[in-house]
Design a protein around this motif. Structure first.
Motif, PDB file in Angstrom:
ATOM      1  N   SER A 142     -46.752  -4.855   2.382  1.00 57.62           N
ATOM      2  CA  SER A 142     -47.109  -5.982   3.245  1.00 57.62           C
ATOM      3  C   SER A 142     -45.843  -6.479   3.925  1.00 57.62           C
ATOM      4  CB  SER A 142     -47.758  -7.115   2.438  1.00 57.62           C
ATOM      5  OG  SER A 142     -46.782  -7.955   1.853  1.00 57.62           O
ATOM      6  N   SER A 143     -46.023  -7.430   4.852  1.00 57.43           N
ATOM      7  CA  SER A 143     -44.856  -7.973   5.557  1.00 57.43           C
ATOM      8  C   SER A 143     -43.952  -8.753   4.611  1.00 57.43           C
ATOM      9  CB  SER A 143     -45.303  -8.863   6.723  1.00 57.43           C
ATOM     10  OG  SER A 143     -46.124  -9.919   6.258  1.00 57.43           O
ATOM     11  N   LEU A 144     -44.440  -9.102   3.423  1.00 54.41           N
ATOM     12  CA  LEU A 144     -43.593  -9.747   2.419  1.00 54.41           C
ATOM     13  C   LEU A 144     -42.566  -8.787   1.843  1.00 54.41           C
ATOM     14  CD1 LEU A 144     -46.243 -11.817   0.419  1.00 54.41           C
ATOM     15  CD2 LEU A 144     -44.585 -12.681   2.083  1.00 54.41           C
ATOM     16  N   THR A 146     -40.098  -7.319   3.253  1.00 53.59           N
ATOM     17  CA  THR A 146     -38.765  -7.307   3.856  1.00 53.59           C
ATOM     18  C   THR A 146     -37.791  -8.098   2.984  1.00 53.59           C
ATOM     19  OG1 THR A 146     -39.333  -9.206   5.268  1.00 53.59           O
ATOM     20  CG2 THR A 146     -39.627  -6.990   6.196  1.00 53.59           C
ATOM     21  N   LEU A 147     -36.552  -7.688   3.007  1.00 54.00           N
ATOM     22  CA  LEU A 147     -35.545  -8.174   2.062  1.00 54.00           C
ATOM     23  C   LEU A 147     -35.331  -9.680   2.139  1.00 54.00           C
ATOM     24  CD1 LEU A 147     -33.661  -6.886  -0.048  1.00 54.00           C
ATOM     25  CD2 LEU A 147     -31.912  -6.720   1.744  1.00 54.00           C
ATOM     26  N   GLY A 148     -35.469 -10.253   3.334  1.00 52.12           N
ATOM     27  CA  GLY A 148     -35.199 -11.673   3.514  1.00 52.12           C
ATOM     28  C   GLY A 148     -36.110 -12.593   2.734  1.00 52.12           C
ATOM     29  N   HIS A 149     -37.210 -12.067   2.192  1.00 51.35           N
ATOM     30  CA  HIS A 149     -38.100 -12.907   1.395  1.00 51.35           C
ATOM     31  C   HIS A 149     -37.561 -13.153  -0.011  1.00 51.35           C
ATOM     32  CE1 HIS A 149     -41.073 -11.646   4.519  1.00 51.35           C
ATOM     33  NE2 HIS A 149     -41.395 -12.909   4.397  1.00 51.35           N
ATOM     34  N   LEU A 150     -36.473 -12.455  -0.364  1.00 54.00           N
ATOM     35  CA  LEU A 150     -35.835 -12.691  -1.657  1.00 54.00           C
ATOM     36  C   LEU A 150     -34.591 -13.561  -1.491  1.00 54.00           C
ATOM     37  CD1 LEU A 150     -35.839  -9.203  -3.432  1.00 54.00           C
ATOM     38  CD2 LEU A 150     -37.318 -11.157  -3.913  1.00 54.00           C
ATOM     39  N   ASP A 151     -34.214 -14.228  -2.565  1.00 56.10           N
ATOM     40  CA  ASP A 151     -32.953 -14.963  -2.612  1.00 56.10           C
ATOM     41  C   ASP A 151     -31.814 -14.002  -2.265  1.00 56.10           C
ATOM     42  OD1 ASP A 151     -30.429 -15.971  -3.863  1.00 56.10           O
ATOM     43  OD2 ASP A 151     -31.725 -17.568  -4.611  1.00 56.10           O
ATOM     44  N   PRO A 152     -30.876 -14.401  -1.415  1.00 61.77           N
ATOM     45  CA  PRO A 152     -29.769 -13.508  -1.042  1.00 61.77           C
ATOM     46  C   PRO A 152     -29.007 -12.934  -2.233  1.00 61.77           C
ATOM     47  CG  PRO A 152     -29.803 -15.414   0.401  1.00 61.77           C
ATOM     48  CD  PRO A 152     -30.832 -15.674  -0.657  1.00 61.77           C
ATOM     49  N   ALA A 153     -29.003 -13.629  -3.354  1.00 64.71           N
ATOM     50  CA  ALA A 153     -28.289 -13.139  -4.536  1.00 64.71           C
ATOM     51  C   ALA A 153     -28.898 -11.849  -5.068  1.00 64.71           C
ATOM     52  CB  ALA A 153     -28.300 -14.203  -5.633  1.00 64.71           C
ATOM     53  N   LEU A 154     -30.152 -11.560  -4.674  1.00 63.29           N
ATOM     54  CA  LEU A 154     -30.846 -10.371  -5.174  1.00 63.29           C
ATOM     55  C   LEU A 154     -30.808  -9.208  -4.194  1.00 63.29           C
ATOM     56  CD1 LEU A 154     -34.011 -12.198  -6.560  1.00 63.29           C
ATOM     57  CD2 LEU A 154     -32.098 -11.304  -7.913  1.00 63.29           C
ATOM     58  N   HIS A 155     -30.293  -9.426  -3.006  1.00 65.81           N
ATOM     59  CA  HIS A 155     -30.368  -8.398  -1.963  1.00 65.81           C
ATOM     60  C   HIS A 155     -29.682  -7.100  -2.360  1.00 65.81           C
ATOM     61  CE1 HIS A 155     -31.371 -11.301   1.602  1.00 65.81           C
ATOM     62  NE2 HIS A 155     -32.160 -11.446   0.564  1.00 65.81           N
ATOM     63  N   VAL A 197     -41.167  -6.079  -1.960  1.00 64.26           N
ATOM     64  CA  VAL A 197     -39.802  -5.699  -1.571  1.00 64.26           C
ATOM     65  C   VAL A 197     -39.395  -4.417  -2.291  1.00 64.26           C
ATOM     66  CG1 VAL A 197     -37.365  -6.358  -1.656  1.00 64.26           C
ATOM     67  CG2 VAL A 197     -39.083  -8.044  -0.989  1.00 64.26           C
ATOM     68  N   ALA A 198     -39.723  -4.339  -3.591  1.00 61.55           N
ATOM     69  CA  ALA A 198     -39.361  -3.152  -4.367  1.00 61.55           C
ATOM     70  C   ALA A 198     -40.115  -1.919  -3.885  1.00 61.55           C
ATOM     71  CB  ALA A 198     -39.635  -3.395  -5.850  1.00 61.55           C
ATOM     72  N   GLN A 199     -41.381  -2.074  -3.490  1.00 59.96           N
ATOM     73  CA  GLN A 199     -42.131  -0.937  -2.955  1.00 59.96           C
ATOM     74  C   GLN A 199     -41.454  -0.392  -1.698  1.00 59.96           C
ATOM     75  OE1 GLN A 199     -46.185  -2.667  -2.623  1.00 59.96           O
ATOM     76  NE2 GLN A 199     -46.855  -0.893  -3.813  1.00 59.96           N
ATOM     77  N   LEU A 271     -40.829   0.000   7.082  1.00 60.98           N
ATOM     78  CA  LEU A 271     -42.073  -0.723   6.877  1.00 60.98           C
ATOM     79  C   LEU A 271     -42.716  -0.902   8.247  1.00 60.98           C
ATOM     80  CD1 LEU A 271     -44.109  -2.403   5.258  1.00 60.98           C
ATOM     81  CD2 LEU A 271     -42.534  -4.357   5.436  1.00 60.98           C
ATOM     82  N   VAL A 272     -43.867  -0.287   8.430  1.00 63.44           N
ATOM     83  CA  VAL A 272     -44.505  -0.218   9.749  1.00 63.44           C
ATOM     84  C   VAL A 272     -45.719  -1.137   9.785  1.00 63.44           C
ATOM     85  CG1 VAL A 272     -45.566   1.292  11.469  1.00 63.44           C
ATOM     86  CG2 VAL A 272     -43.743   2.170   9.964  1.00 63.44           C
ATOM     87  N   ARG A 273     -45.777  -1.984  10.789  1.00 61.48           N
ATOM     88  CA  ARG A 273     -46.930  -2.858  11.004  1.00 61.48           C
ATOM     89  C   ARG A 273     -47.431  -2.681  12.431  1.00 61.48           C
ATOM     90  NH1 ARG A 273     -46.119  -9.189  10.319  1.00 61.48           N
ATOM     91  NH2 ARG A 273     -44.894  -8.835  12.214  1.00 61.48           N
ATOM     92  N   PHE A 274     -48.673  -2.227  12.553  1.00 59.13           N
ATOM     93  CA  PHE A 274     -49.311  -2.030  13.856  1.00 59.13           C
ATOM     94  C   PHE A 274     -48.454  -1.164  14.780  1.00 59.13           C
ATOM     95  CE2 PHE A 274     -50.712  -6.583  12.818  1.00 59.13           C
ATOM     96  CZ  PHE A 274     -51.720  -6.139  11.967  1.00 59.13           C
ATOM     97  N   GLY A 275     -47.879  -0.107  14.218  1.00 58.67           N
ATOM     98  CA  GLY A 275     -47.154   0.866  15.021  1.00 58.67           C
ATOM     99  C   GLY A 275     -45.708   0.530  15.300  1.00 58.67           C
ATOM    100  N   ALA A 276     -45.196  -0.571  14.762  1.00 59.88           N
ATOM    101  CA  ALA A 276     -43.794  -0.954  14.983  1.00 59.88           C
ATOM    102  C   ALA A 276     -43.108  -1.192  13.648  1.00 59.88           C
ATOM    103  CB  ALA A 276     -43.708  -2.213  15.851  1.00 59.88           C
ATOM    104  N   ALA A 277     -41.814  -0.856  13.590  1.00 59.89           N
ATOM    105  CA  ALA A 277     -41.041  -1.056  12.359  1.00 59.89           C
ATOM    106  C   ALA A 277     -40.609  -2.509  12.234  1.00 59.89           C
ATOM    107  CB  ALA A 277     -39.828  -0.140  12.355  1.00 59.89           C
ATOM    108  N   LEU A 278     -40.775  -3.083  11.037  1.00 59.08           N
ATOM    109  CA  LEU A 278     -40.276  -4.426  10.764  1.00 59.08           C
ATOM    110  C   LEU A 278     -38.817  -4.351  10.345  1.00 59.08           C
ATOM    111  CD1 LEU A 278     -43.241  -5.999   8.742  1.00 59.08           C
ATOM    112  CD2 LEU A 278     -42.770  -6.162  11.190  1.00 59.08           C
ATOM    113  N   ASP A 279     -38.051  -5.346  10.727  1.00 56.50           N
ATOM    114  CA  ASP A 279     -36.638  -5.416  10.356  1.00 56.50           C
ATOM    115  C   ASP A 279     -36.521  -5.606   8.844  1.00 56.50           C
ATOM    116  OD1 ASP A 279     -33.965  -5.963   9.967  1.00 56.50           O
ATOM    117  OD2 ASP A 279     -33.885  -7.657  11.358  1.00 56.50           O
ATOM    118  N   TRP A 280     -35.886  -4.665   8.164  1.00 53.19           N
ATOM    119  CA  TRP A 280     -35.743  -4.689   6.715  1.00 53.19           C
ATOM    120  C   TRP A 280     -35.103  -5.984   6.233  1.00 53.19           C
ATOM    121  CZ3 TRP A 280     -36.751  -3.812   1.958  1.00 53.19           C
ATOM    122  CH2 TRP A 280     -35.797  -3.642   0.948  1.00 53.19           C
TER     123      TRP A 280
END
Length: 295
Positions: A142-144, A146-155, A197-199, A271-280
């Motif tokens: 899902s769109s969730l 992408t890395l930015g949904h985690l605390d930066p300490a976990l990136h 994010v892990a997927q 991670l592809v949504r509707f034919g476009a790559a989402l920014d990791w």
């Protein structure tokens, strides 16, 4: 004459998985086979029979019992397809554990992680090597994711990680859930965020190792976001479903990626949504109080 193709969908008894099987069976040829998989034998058998009877169905549809939390069963099926057919052409890893908003996140953590993450790792390890040239391997996220949904300490746990490192991070997260140390480590309470994010990170890890050879043979490995889908799994989490797609509608964008004539290098491993790559690196941590989660 092209060789018969083999496709497999996990979590395919209902919802998006079922719609993906129906779409594959309609778009593939009469010599091709779609494997509809799930844990419950009766539901798998009934679903395969129902899809076979649809007027749009062109290919063979075969029900197969597969518990994605059984890594040995995944490996056995991949080996069987290698021996019988020389490999597989389309893999869509779609299984997910259903969770309700009022349920305890920690109490359901093992099942959720086993179905969404341990199974994803096993699917990539077992079916990646038997994916035939020109094949498609998609992990539904899902769109969730992408890395930015985690605390930066976990990136750093996921950014540029190998599959082994992603697995280690997932198990560290699981341990933190059980020891109730997620907050101090920066992990969000909602299991869905680190899981997705892990997927995506696992897909990126495998794709990074294979990219050159896969692009040369027009083979695609990617994760996909189908958008908001109106299913029994997602409906309890949202109040407004006016913009949600039906499973059949959501499946179309995923299937367009499967049946694209050529692989777009910009989508490979992404991670592809509707034919476009989402920014990791996009996204931001959620305000979990709004989700009314139970620890």
């Amino acid at each position: 004459m092209n060789a018969p193709r083999i496709a497999l969908v996990t979590g395919a008894n209902q919802g998006l998985g079922r719609a993906l099987v129906e779409g594959l069976a309609a778009r593939m040829g009469p010599d091709d086979t779609v494997l509809l998989t799930g844990r419950d034998e009766r539901r798998v058998t009934d679903a395969a029979r129902e899809v076979t009877g649809l007027p749009e169905t062109r290919s063979r549809v075969e029900g197969r019992v597969l518990d994605v939390t059984d890594t040995d069963a995944i490996a056995h099926l991949a080996d069987e397809l290698r021996q019988r057919h020389g490999g597989i052409d389309i893999v869509i890893s779609n299984a997910v554990a259903r969770m309700l908003p009022g349920e305890s996140q920690s109490a359901r953590a093992d099942e959720f992680i086993d179905v969404s993450n341990t199974a994803t790792h096993a699917m990539l390890r077992s079916f990646g090597p038997v994916l035939r040239p020109g094949g498609r391997f998609l992990v539904v996220a899902s769109s969730l994711g992408t890395l930015g949904h985690l605390d930066p300490a976990l990136h750093d746990l996921f950014d540029g990680a190998s599959l082994d490192q992603v697995e280690y991070a997932v198990e560290s997260w699981r341990s933190a859930v059980h020891h109730r140390t997620t907050a101090e480590a920066g992990w969000p309470l909602w299991l869905n965020v680190p899981s997705k994010v892990a997927q995506v990170a696992a897909v990126r890890a495998v794709a990074a190792e294979r990219r050159q050879d896969d692009l040369a043979s027009d083979t695609l490995i990617a994760s996909v976001c189908p958008g908001m889908v109106d299913t029994a799994t997602s409906r309890p989490w949202f109040d407004d479903f006016s913009q949600a797609k039906s499973p059949a509608e959501a499946a179309e964008a995923v299937l367009d990626l499967v049946f694209a004539e050529h692989v777009d290098p910009a989508l490979y491993g992404e991670l592809v949504r509707f034919g476009a790559a989402l920014d990791w690196h996009s996204g931001k941590p959620l305000v979990e109080q709004d989700l009314k989660l139970t620890p």
